[in-house]
Design a protein around this motif. Structure first.
Motif, mmCIF file in Angstrom:
data_model
loop_
_atom_site.group_PDB
_atom_site.id
_atom_site.type_symbol
_atom_site.label_atom_id
_atom_site.label_comp_id
_atom_site.label_asym_id
_atom_site.label_seq_id
_atom_site.Cartn_x
_atom_site.Cartn_y
_atom_site.Cartn_z
ATOM 1 N N UNK A 178 0.815 -1.200 0.000
ATOM 2 C CA UNK A 178 0.000 0.000 0.000
ATOM 3 C C UNK A 178 0.863 1.270 0.000
ATOM 4 N N UNK A 179 0.218 2.390 -0.309
ATOM 5 C CA UNK A 179 0.872 3.712 -0.326
ATOM 6 C C UNK A 179 2.097 3.721 -1.236
ATOM 7 N N UNK A 180 2.012 2.951 -2.323
ATOM 8 C CA UNK A 180 3.165 2.786 -3.206
ATOM 9 C C UNK A 180 2.717 2.779 -4.663
ATOM 10 N N UNK A 181 2.618 3.939 -5.299
ATOM 11 C CA UNK A 181 2.186 3.975 -6.697
ATOM 12 C C UNK A 181 3.273 3.494 -7.643
ATOM 13 N N UNK A 182 2.857 2.765 -8.664
ATOM 14 C CA UNK A 182 3.765 2.413 -9.756
ATOM 15 C C UNK A 182 3.943 3.636 -10.642
ATOM 16 N N UNK A 183 5.173 3.901 -11.026
ATOM 17 C CA UNK A 183 5.485 5.078 -11.839
ATOM 18 C C UNK A 183 5.912 4.734 -13.256
ATOM 19 N N UNK A 184 6.284 3.463 -13.496
ATOM 20 C CA UNK A 184 6.800 3.104 -14.815
ATOM 21 C C UNK A 184 6.701 1.601 -15.014
ATOM 22 N N UNK A 185 6.353 1.216 -16.223
ATOM 23 C CA UNK A 185 6.398 -0.198 -16.628
ATOM 24 C C UNK A 185 7.691 -0.410 -17.409
ATOM 25 N N UNK A 186 8.474 -1.403 -17.013
ATOM 26 C CA UNK A 186 9.785 -1.651 -17.616
ATOM 27 C C UNK A 186 9.669 -2.716 -18.695
ATOM 28 N N UNK A 187 10.358 -2.496 -19.795
ATOM 29 C CA UNK A 187 10.354 -3.456 -20.902
ATOM 30 C C UNK A 187 11.770 -3.872 -21.251
ATOM 31 N N UNK A 188 11.887 -5.054 -21.866
ATOM 32 C CA UNK A 188 13.181 -5.593 -22.256
ATOM 33 C C UNK A 188 13.527 -5.281 -23.690
ATOM 34 N N UNK A 189 14.576 -5.913 -24.161
ATOM 35 C CA UNK A 189 15.107 -5.627 -25.497
ATOM 36 C C UNK A 189 14.168 -6.044 -26.612
ATOM 37 N N UNK A 190 13.230 -6.953 -26.323
ATOM 38 C CA UNK A 190 12.286 -7.422 -27.332
ATOM 39 C C UNK A 190 10.882 -6.836 -27.126
ATOM 40 N N UNK A 205 9.254 -5.750 -15.671
ATOM 41 C CA UNK A 205 9.121 -5.267 -14.305
ATOM 42 C C UNK A 205 8.430 -3.923 -14.228
ATOM 43 N N UNK A 206 8.422 -3.364 -13.036
ATOM 44 C CA UNK A 206 7.845 -2.035 -12.803
ATOM 45 C C UNK A 206 8.746 -1.262 -11.849
ATOM 46 N N UNK A 207 8.600 0.048 -11.887
ATOM 47 C CA UNK A 207 9.195 0.913 -10.866
ATOM 48 C C UNK A 207 8.055 1.544 -10.082
ATOM 49 N N UNK A 208 8.300 1.673 -8.788
ATOM 50 C CA UNK A 208 7.302 2.270 -7.902
ATOM 51 C C UNK A 208 8.011 3.150 -6.893
ATOM 52 N N UNK A 209 7.219 3.887 -6.115
ATOM 53 C CA UNK A 209 7.790 4.756 -5.094
ATOM 54 C C UNK A 209 6.950 4.625 -3.831
ATOM 55 N N UNK A 210 7.614 4.281 -2.721
ATOM 56 C CA UNK A 210 6.864 4.045 -1.496
ATOM 57 C C UNK A 210 6.531 5.355 -0.782
ATOM 58 N N UNK A 211 5.844 5.250 0.342
ATOM 59 C CA UNK A 211 5.355 6.443 1.039
ATOM 60 C C UNK A 211 6.474 7.311 1.589
ATOM 61 N N UNK A 212 7.680 6.756 1.693
ATOM 62 C CA UNK A 212 8.829 7.531 2.162
ATOM 63 C C UNK A 212 9.637 8.127 1.018
ATOM 64 N N UNK A 213 9.175 7.890 -0.196
ATOM 65 C CA UNK A 213 9.872 8.424 -1.359
ATOM 66 C C UNK A 213 10.945 7.513 -1.912
ATOM 67 N N UNK A 214 11.128 6.331 -1.311
ATOM 68 C CA UNK A 214 12.147 5.405 -1.806
ATOM 69 C C UNK A 214 11.664 4.707 -3.072
ATOM 70 N N UNK A 215 12.508 4.641 -4.077
ATOM 71 C CA UNK A 215 12.158 3.966 -5.316
ATOM 72 C C UNK A 215 12.294 2.460 -5.161
ATOM 73 N N UNK A 216 11.407 1.762 -5.822
ATOM 74 C CA UNK A 216 11.399 0.305 -5.812
ATOM 75 C C UNK A 216 11.429 -0.180 -7.250
ATOM 76 N N UNK A 217 12.260 -1.149 -7.518
ATOM 77 C CA UNK A 217 12.233 -1.827 -8.820
ATOM 78 C C UNK A 217 11.844 -3.268 -8.567
#
Length: 520
Positions: A164-176, A181-193
């Protein structure tokens, strides 16, 4: 940057995302195990569906037990496709409808209880499977929140995770071009991959994003469109999908109508003014057969054609007295107003500018009815002249319209609406004041569509090939409703959310072990 891993990531955990998460984890558990994680930007699950009450199904066991056997799956499919003039993906509609009865059993197996099957208005089909609120044996507003609570608990029980309290900010794609994966940011501002092999987007559309509403539909929120603005439903998923090459689908709105600042707060006032009463536009002319007032989609569509997207219901004291003695012509389960006992109390509070305890939905319209500044949408007038001076309705046209209407009611043409053929039972003359007036605007529960998918909920590119590993569900994809939500089949939006989420979950897991799986 924090690192996480999952087999499947669900972006957002509203109704469709919650269904997708549960179905995904169930499917993973049934095929050898794995992990499904949902990232949710708010601090709770269920999203807009927490306001809901029921979901649609056809040929369910509950319908059979209540002897609703005269509207089969085939009937429902043909009716719906004719309603939308075949401007929907027939394969997706059929898959959704076919799965709908089993989804009721799927929910019941998890402890969700239902009251039974209901209509919404007199001409609708009995498709609403009403979620039971604990301790209640009648339809209850926001009862679907109990279903969402149970699904959330069940998700944890079977091994799924909600962050919770962690919006996804980007959908990650590969070479094909595949999802990795996705990138998200938690309620403390820490980025998550979070690395994964499939992503399901379930962010609920863009109903809270006034700029996107104007860009994609041309409506100015708070001016000529008054939708419920569910916090957080800002088009995030749509923008992320479009950014990586997902095809843009047409965006529409689940159009209804309301009286801002009155609907869902002063419920007796609101429901009385939503009866098949005389309705006029700013030109002082009728524009609909008011008999359709209980079909909120049709009424909203009619309002969209009027100047400033505005219509005015007008009644007088005689009509109020009629409703007090005989009851309202239309009763809906949503608000449950069956009598006029609170009319005088609510009228007094409203005219004094005093609020009463809101239903919870009122906060979504906050600031839209400011009595102190005169921006109200419900009034009491002693004269027609005063009515027109305040509302801006054309005086001479309104006088003519009322004269014509009274002739239809009990004049020389008694009982015959020669203009729009309204049933004679609803023709009530307006001969003298005081007058009560409600101003209605188009409304809606949220946007529909934006992301192009196929019947497997795979996100498509402009060439209609699928982006490997990317799925979407719920309102982000709900182009099935074409240009007008089918209110004849009540419970459709929630049903589509749950069933499209389940389809996405099944297909995402199937993709992991299929020949279509793409690796770098």
């Amino acid at each position: 940057m924090k690192q996480m891993e999952a087999d499947v990531v669900v972006v957002a955990c509203g109704m469709s995302g919650l269904a997708a998460l549960v179905q995904t984890q169930e499917s993973l558990n049934a095929t050898g195990g794995g992990k499904a994680i949902a990232f949710e930007k708010s601090n709770t699950s269920g999203g807009a569906a927490n306001m809901g009450m029921a979901l649609l199904a056809f040929e369910s066991q509950m319908q059979k037990e209540q002897m609703y056997n005269d509207f089969t799956l085939d009937d429902a499919f043909n009716f719906f496709m004719e309603y939308v003039h075949w401007r929907s993906d027939a394969k997706l509609v059929r898959r959704w409808f076919n799965q709908s009865p089993e989804t009721i059993e799927w929910l019941q197996a998890k402890g969700v209880e239902f009251l039974g099957v209901f209509k919404y208005f007199k001409n609708s089909h009995a498709t609403q499977h009403m979620v039971k609120a604990p301790g209640s044996n009648k339809p209850s507003e926001r009862s679907a929140s109990f279903m969402n609570k149970r699904l959330t608990e069940y998700a944890g029980e079977i091994g799924a995770e909600i962050v919770f309290n962690t919006p996804v900010t980007e959908i990650l794609t590969g070479s094909k071009g595949q999802v990795v994966g996705v990138r998200a940011k938690d309620e403390n501002g820490e980025e998550i991959e979070c690395k994964c092999d499939a992503v399901i987007v379930a962010t609920g559309g863009m109903g809270n994003n006034v700029d996107m509403i104007e860009e994609h539909m041309g409506w100015k929120w708070g001016v000529d469109m008054f939708t419920f603005r569910i916090p957080g439903i800002d088009g995030d998923g749509m923008n992320m999908v479009w950014k990586i090459g997902g095809r843009k689908a047409k965006v529409n709105m689940e159009v209804t109508y309301n009286t801002p600042g009155t609907t869902d707060i002063f419920k007796t006032l609101s429901e009385t003014m939503r009866q098949p009463n005389l309705m006029v536009n700013l030109q002082g002319k009728r524009f609909i057969n008011e008999e359709i007032m209980d079909n909120t989609t049709f009424t909203g569509n009619s309002l969209l054609l009027q100047k400033d997207h505005t219509g005015f219901s007008i009644i007088n004291e005689d009509i109020v007295d009629y409703y007090k003695e005989h009851g309202l012509d239309y009763i809906t389960y949503h608000h449950g107003i069956t009598h006029m006992d609170k009319w005088d109390e609510e009228l007094d509070l409203y005219l004094k500018g005093e609020g009463i305890e809101a239903s919870g939905l009122s906060s979504l319209h906050e600031g839209l009815d400011d009595q102190e500044s005169g921006q109200t949408n419900f009034w009491k007038f002693e004269t027609i002249e005063e009515l027109c001076a305040t509302t801006g309705i054309d005086l001479e046209n309104l006088k003519k319209t009322i004269d014509e209407y009274n002739e239809m009611c009990n004049g020389s043409q008694r009982g015959y609406d020669w203009q729009f053929t309204k049933d004679h039972r609803f023709l009530k003359p307006i001969k003298q004041g005081p007058y009560y007036v409600a101003r209605h605007f188009p409304s809606g529960y949220g946007s529909l569509g934006g992301i192009e998918v196929n019947e497997n909920m795979q996100v498509l590119k402009d060439d209609f090939s699928a982006i490997p590993g990317l799925y979407a569900c719920g309102n982000d994809t709900a182009t099935v409703f074409a240009d007008s939500y089918c209110f004849y089949n009540p419970g459709s939006t929630m049903s589509y959310a749950i069933n499209s989420g389940r389809i996405a979950g099944k297909e995402a897991v199937a993709y992991l072990d299929s020949d279509d799986f793409v690796e770098d």
